[in-house]
Enzyme design. Structure first.
Site, PDB file in Angstrom:
ATOM      1  N   GLU A 193       9.873 -18.745 -13.745  1.00 46.59           N
ATOM      2  CA  GLU A 193      11.335 -18.694 -13.753  1.00 46.59           C
ATOM      3  C   GLU A 193      11.917 -19.266 -15.041  1.00 46.59           C
ATOM      4  OE1 GLU A 193      10.198 -22.188 -10.959  1.00 46.59           O
ATOM      5  OE2 GLU A 193       9.361 -20.296 -11.672  1.00 46.59           O
TER       6      GLU A 193
ATOM      7  N   LYS B 287       5.259 -12.017 -10.577  1.00 48.66           N
ATOM      8  CA  LYS B 287       6.290 -13.052 -10.612  1.00 48.66           C
ATOM      9  C   LYS B 287       6.052 -13.896 -11.862  1.00 48.66           C
ATOM     10  CE  LYS B 287       6.665 -17.242  -9.621  1.00 48.66           C
ATOM     11  NZ  LYS B 287       7.680 -17.686 -10.639  1.00 48.66           N
TER      12      LYS B 287
ATOM     13  N   GLU C 264      -3.928 -33.318 -17.451  1.00 49.02           N
ATOM     14  CA  GLU C 264      -3.400 -32.350 -18.405  1.00 49.02           C
ATOM     15  C   GLU C 264      -1.942 -32.671 -18.709  1.00 49.02           C
ATOM     16  OE1 GLU C 264      -4.008 -27.603 -18.987  1.00 49.02           O
ATOM     17  OE2 GLU C 264      -3.283 -28.263 -17.036  1.00 49.02           O
TER      18      GLU C 264
ATOM     19  N   GLU D 295      -6.621 -19.540 -12.448  1.00 48.43           N
ATOM     20  CA  GLU D 295      -6.890 -20.190 -13.729  1.00 48.43           C
ATOM     21  C   GLU D 295      -5.951 -21.375 -13.814  1.00 48.43           C
ATOM     22  OE1 GLU D 295      -6.441 -21.642 -16.897  1.00 48.43           O
ATOM     23  OE2 GLU D 295      -6.036 -19.834 -18.081  1.00 48.43           O
TER      24      GLU D 295
ATOM     25  N   GLY E 126      -1.814 -24.244  -7.883  1.00 52.51           N
ATOM     26  CA  GLY E 126      -2.949 -23.370  -7.606  1.00 52.51           C
ATOM     27  C   GLY E 126      -3.600 -23.648  -6.264  1.00 52.51           C
TER      28      GLY E 126
ATOM     29  N   CYS F 256      -3.379 -24.029 -22.219  1.00 45.16           N
ATOM     30  CA  CYS F 256      -4.361 -24.475 -21.226  1.00 45.16           C
ATOM     31  C   CYS F 256      -5.681 -24.884 -21.870  1.00 45.16           C
ATOM     32  CB  CYS F 256      -4.585 -23.393 -20.172  1.00 45.16           C
ATOM     33  SG  CYS F 256      -5.179 -21.821 -20.835  1.00 45.16           S
TER      34      CYS F 256
ATOM     35  N   GLY G  56      -1.721 -21.242 -13.706  1.00 46.95           N
ATOM     36  CA  GLY G  56      -0.749 -22.324 -13.708  1.00 46.95           C
ATOM     37  C   GLY G  56      -1.425 -23.663 -13.465  1.00 46.95           C
ATOM     38  N   GLY G  57      -0.675 -24.598 -12.922  1.00 47.27           N
ATOM     39  CA  GLY G  57      -1.174 -25.944 -12.711  1.00 47.27           C
ATOM     40  C   GLY G  57      -2.054 -26.078 -11.483  1.00 47.27           C
TER      41      GLY G  57
END
Length: 512
Positions: A191, A188, A399, A263, A246, A302, A241-242
């Site tokens: 989007e 996936k 972040e 990650e 996560g 990242c 991702g974030g």
């Protein structure tokens, strides 16, 4: 690989960006999503907006391909050969894919090209890695009558969930080792930036991957991603991702006790000692690399070196030159000549960046460069340098994922290490010094998964990538990145079986 092959349509034009069991199709609901060009805020592609039913179909296809299909049982040499064919196709289509990545994610064309090269290298690396392996690790059982070996088998069906900032690169870091190990998968993509992942699946099919081994569902995280994380038919979920998303993935995966690899980003320090800038060349290099660390891909990285931690005696001179050069960075469409930095990926990311800068200024940060969006369309934001920052500020702790660099200072090596490690993340960090002993000491003490000495940002497919603390669980790339997609099995063979006589098992009459 005897499955019947089907023609591959121009999936983006057809709005059939869901690939299940070897067939491209639209979403079962008929829903679609416009993909927005971040340079001018116009729609330039339409993709299928998949949902839970599409996801279930994709997992079922991957499950059937793993349980009954040929790929998990394909010899290692053939799997490696397919990965090399994919690498060759990436080389063939480098310009087309690089340009699409540039438009989709807003990065420069050269960055898009480099991403394609890195993807190619990842496929080649994992092809070489699995092909060089032997038949397993022999375990000495202390007897010539025992043959004991540890082998590695594919995990099964892998759910791969990738971010919007490096959609093609992050897809390859998961797909290449998953396939090398003999797994099947459902991916996936974000989007927001799904297009190059769709193209990568097209190339996998062109290379001859068996039907059902590779499946893709384009759609949002809260439906498609959430269903993949919880689906009982999935054996492993790998998410990049974030932090917030996560943790949701980890919670959802816990009920079925599936393997999880996460990650989750970082808040990465770039520590500069004064001795690194003792010469004009050293000063120029450190400033140039600080700009690169913070502002490449508009800071949407990242591992961005978004925290400049600089020796106090050097601060004013260094920050003044850094700010001067930051103001000169040329923004624009990534395919235009001379452009050095593109826009942020979306209106939401632009608003997030603006909010962080406003918060920092309200907390006492001093604006030295940027801090505003230029006139005109697009999600552009000027590279921003915030001086006089401290750990109490949100912009230093959290972040941002935008072109924002904060400046903190230290007086001693101990203070530098303390500041660099004072984060809940631990993905990457850099240290700049001409003192080799200091470089080794500081690198050894930094609690980050990657530490660069007198450099920032390079990575190698042969070396593990991942972080400490809330930067995630597990590693990508390197031998450990392959191991994430495998299960270890111990096979113990007795070559001379005989009764153990643990239990008597006989009667007095039998003994007589």
């Amino acid at each position: 690989m005897s499955e019947e092959r089907k023609a591959i349509p121009d999936v983006t034009a057809a709005q059939q960006t869901i690939h299940v069991g070897g067939e491209w199709r639209a979403a079962l609901s008929g829903a679609t999503r416009e993909i927005i060009d971040p340079v001018d805020e116009t729609a330039f592609a339409i993709v299928a907006e998949g949902g839970v039913p599409d996801t279930d179909d994709a997992v079922n296809a991957a499950r059937a391909a793993f349980d009954d299909g040929s790929w998990p049982r394909t010899p290692v040499a053939e799997r490696a050969a397919l990965l090399r064919r994919v690498a060759a196709l990436l080389e063939r289509d480098r310009e087309r894919i690089g340009a699409l990545e540039s438009q989709d994610a807003g990065k420069t064309l050269e960055e898009g090209r480099v991403d394609v090269d890195c993807v190619r290298d990842a496929f080649l690396y994992f092809a070489d890695l699995v092909e060089k392996e032997d038949g397993g690790r022999v375990v000495d059982a202390g007897s010539h009558d025992i043959h004991s070996v540890v082998v590695h088998e594919p995990v099964g069906v892998c759910a791969l969930i990738t971010p919007w900032n490096y959609p093609l690169l992050q897809a390859s870091w998961k797909i290449a080792p998953a396939l090398a190990a003999g797994n099947t998968f459902v991916i996936k993509p974000s989007e927001i930036t799904p297009l190059t992942t769709v193209v990568l699946v097209e190339l996998l099919m062109e290379a001859g991957l068996p039907l059902g081994a590779a499946n893709i569902v384009t759609g949002p995280g809260h439906t498609v991603g959430a269903r993949l994380a919880e689906h009982p038919g999935v054996d492993l979920v790998s998410f990049t991702g974030g932090l917030v998303s996560g943790t949701k993935v980890a919670h959802a995966a816990a009920d079925s006790v599936k393997k999880v690899a996460l990650e989750l980003g970082g808040k990465n320090p770039n520590v500069v000692f004064a001795d690194a800038c003792a010469t004009a060349e050293g000063f120029d290099t450190a400033v140039d690399q600080a700009l690169n660390a913070a502002f490449i891909h508009s800071g949407q990285v990242c591992s961005a070196g978004s925290r400049l931690i600089i020796e106090e005696s050097l601060r004013e001179r260094f920050v003044a030159e850094l700010a001067r050069r930051a103001e000169l960075i040329r923004l624009g469409r990534g395919t235009d000549p001379g452009v050095e930095c593109g826009p942020l990926v979306s209106a939401a990311q632009l608003a997030r960046t603006e909010e962080y800068v406003a918060s920092a200024l309200g907390e006492g940060a001093v604006l030295r460069a940027g801090g505003e969006r230029p006139a005109g369309p697009g999600y552009f934001y000027r590279p921003t340098v915030l001086d006089r920052c401290h750990r109490g500020m949100r912009v230093v702790r959290e972040e941002v994922f935008g072109p924002v660099l904060t400046v903190e200072t230290f007086r001693t090596e101990e203070q530098a290490v303390t500041l660099a490690n004072d984060t809940e993340y631990g993905l990457a960090g850099g240290v700049w010094t001409s003192d080799e002993n200091r470089a080794r000491r500081v690198a050894a003490r930094l609690r980050h998964g990657t530490v660069w000495i007198n450099d920032f940002h390079p990575y190698l497919p042969q070396a593990e990538w991942g972080g400490f603390g809330k930067s995630g669980i597990g590693r990508e790339l390197g031998p450990t990145g392959l191991a994430e997609y495998r299960e270890a099995k111990h096979i113990y063979q007795n070559l001379a079986p005989r009764p153990v006589r643990w239990f008597a098992g006989t009667t007095e009459k039998d003994q007589a």
